[in-house]
Design an enzyme around this catalytic site. Structure first.
Site, mmCIF file in Angstrom:
data_model
loop_
_atom_site.group_PDB
_atom_site.id
_atom_site.type_symbol
_atom_site.label_atom_id
_atom_site.label_comp_id
_atom_site.label_asym_id
_atom_site.label_seq_id
_atom_site.Cartn_x
_atom_site.Cartn_y
_atom_site.Cartn_z
ATOM 1 N N SER A 31 -2.426 0.649 -4.819
ATOM 2 C CA SER A 31 -3.142 1.629 -4.197
ATOM 3 C C SER A 31 -4.266 2.518 -4.633
ATOM 4 O O SER A 31 -4.423 2.773 -5.338
ATOM 5 C CB SER A 31 -2.107 2.993 -4.423
ATOM 6 O OG SER A 31 -2.399 4.195 -3.622
ATOM 7 N N ASN A 32 -5.518 3.314 -3.712
ATOM 8 C CA ASN A 32 -6.476 3.717 -3.633
ATOM 9 C C ASN A 32 -5.846 4.944 -5.191
ATOM 10 O O ASN A 32 -5.992 5.665 -5.646
ATOM 11 C CB ASN A 32 -7.049 4.046 -2.304
ATOM 12 C CG ASN A 32 -7.618 3.145 -2.089
ATOM 13 O OD1 ASN A 32 -8.332 2.292 -2.875
ATOM 14 N ND2 ASN A 32 -8.340 3.466 -0.443
ATOM 15 N N ARG B 12 -7.373 12.331 7.239
ATOM 16 C CA ARG B 12 -7.181 10.436 6.614
ATOM 17 C C ARG B 12 -8.073 10.214 6.843
ATOM 18 O O ARG B 12 -8.616 8.790 6.146
ATOM 19 C CB ARG B 12 -5.673 10.196 7.359
ATOM 20 C CG ARG B 12 -5.462 8.635 6.722
ATOM 21 C CD ARG B 12 -5.323 8.356 5.858
ATOM 22 N NE ARG B 12 -4.675 7.339 5.741
ATOM 23 C CZ ARG B 12 -4.252 6.954 4.184
ATOM 24 N NH1 ARG B 12 -4.775 7.514 3.378
ATOM 25 N NH2 ARG B 12 -4.368 5.213 3.791
ATOM 26 N N ASP C 262 1.080 -1.379 0.248
ATOM 27 C CA ASP C 262 0.192 0.048 -0.054
ATOM 28 C C ASP C 262 0.850 1.030 0.308
ATOM 29 O O ASP C 262 2.328 1.074 0.243
ATOM 30 C CB ASP C 262 -0.545 -0.089 0.760
ATOM 31 C CG ASP C 262 -2.253 1.260 1.488
ATOM 32 O OD1 ASP C 262 -2.614 1.693 0.551
ATOM 33 O OD2 ASP C 262 -1.999 1.611 2.397
ATOM 34 N N ALA C 263 0.705 2.326 -0.361
ATOM 35 C CA ALA C 263 1.004 3.529 -0.525
ATOM 36 C C ALA C 263 1.217 4.718 0.243
ATOM 37 O O ALA C 263 2.067 4.950 1.244
ATOM 38 C CB ALA C 263 0.818 4.435 -1.689
ATOM 39 N N TYR C 264 0.252 5.416 1.124
ATOM 40 C CA TYR C 264 -0.291 5.636 1.770
ATOM 41 C C TYR C 264 -0.131 5.512 3.535
ATOM 42 O O TYR C 264 -1.141 4.868 3.819
ATOM 43 C CB TYR C 264 -1.487 6.658 1.698
ATOM 44 C CG TYR C 264 -1.507 7.884 -0.104
ATOM 45 C CD1 TYR C 264 -0.907 8.658 0.012
ATOM 46 C CD2 TYR C 264 -2.003 6.873 -0.883
ATOM 47 C CE1 TYR C 264 -0.537 9.171 -1.094
ATOM 48 C CE2 TYR C 264 -2.173 7.746 -2.135
ATOM 49 C CZ TYR C 264 -0.779 8.573 -2.862
ATOM 50 O OH TYR C 264 -0.417 9.607 -3.567
#
Length: 232
Positions: free
Chosen positions: A125-126, A45, A9-11
């Site tokens: 990722s989203n 977030r 995942d990224a964030y």
């Protein structure tokens, strides 16, 4: 089967999502924002994620950059920072910084070790392709990633099962050869439910989500990912 592919995942996992608010808070003239930035970052977030789930449930997709802006607008209004002469400038600055998020300190060496072991590496990722390109470039980790896979190609957000299917479609590998890593417990759980080996990077020491699946590993950060991938 041995792990051939490590997907992140990224964030919040590779990239520090609090960095935008933290940097803005340290800039001159932002004393009011500095006093509340951790709470504002948390609200931003939370609403960002909630809006992905609500849109997915309603079947009304908007890209992640739109969702990110909506989450920030809610957070600034909720904390009394949206109005006045400084509100629009603060909003613009935070959004600019979100395109330049830094990676967590252990990330470059960790990804480098995976590539040295000849494993595939990717983001799932989203985030939109443009957002991911910006973050990867700002962090300087493009040379240790094989792909950045975005939900935008599907028009639905995690934890929809089709999102996790992007990994096998791209790399041509079964789920059993994938180690999936996320800082979101629900994401790691859903990855485990899909059939990945799943690791939860629980940086904040949060309790486990109550879901039908659980991650195989719970970690404080990403330092030991190469060792875990090699040992499976």
């Amino acid at each position: 089967m041995p792990i051939t592919t490590c997907v992140f995942d990224a964030y919040g996992t590779l990239f520090d999502v609090a960095a935008a608010a933290r940097i803005a808070a340290a800039e001159p003239g932002r004393e009011a924002f500095a006093a509340e930035w951790p709470e504002i970052a948390n609200t931003w977030r939370l609403k960002q994620l909630q809006y992905t789930w609500l849109r997915a449930t309603a079947g009304v997709h908007q890209d992640f950059w739109s969702v990110t802006q909506d989450g920030l607008d809610y957070a600034l209004e909720a904390h009394g920072m949206a109005g006045g002469q400084s509100g629009p400038e603060l909003r613009a600055r935070l959004l600019q910084l979100y395109w330049e998020l830094s990676a967590y300190p252990e990330v470059p060496a960790m990804l480098g070790a995976l590539k040295a072991a000849r494993m595939n590496t990717a983001i799932l990722s989203n985030g939109t392709p443009g957002m991911l390109e910006g973050a990867v470039g700002a962090a300087g980790i493009g040379d240790v990633l094989d792909a950045s896979l975005s939900v935008q190609s599907l028009g639905v957000y995690k934890p929809h099962r089709s999102v996790y299917g992007l990994v096998g479609a791209y790399f041509g590998c079964p789920a059993s050869e994938v180690l999936f890593v996320s800082s979101n417990c629900w994401d790691a759980c859903a990855g485990a439910g899909y059939g990945f080996h799943a690791a939860w990077a629980n940086r904040a020491g949060e309790p486990m989500d109550r879901l039908p699946w659980k991650p195989n590993y719970v970690l404080k950060d990403l330092t030991t990912i190469p060792e875990i991938a090699a040992a499976i």
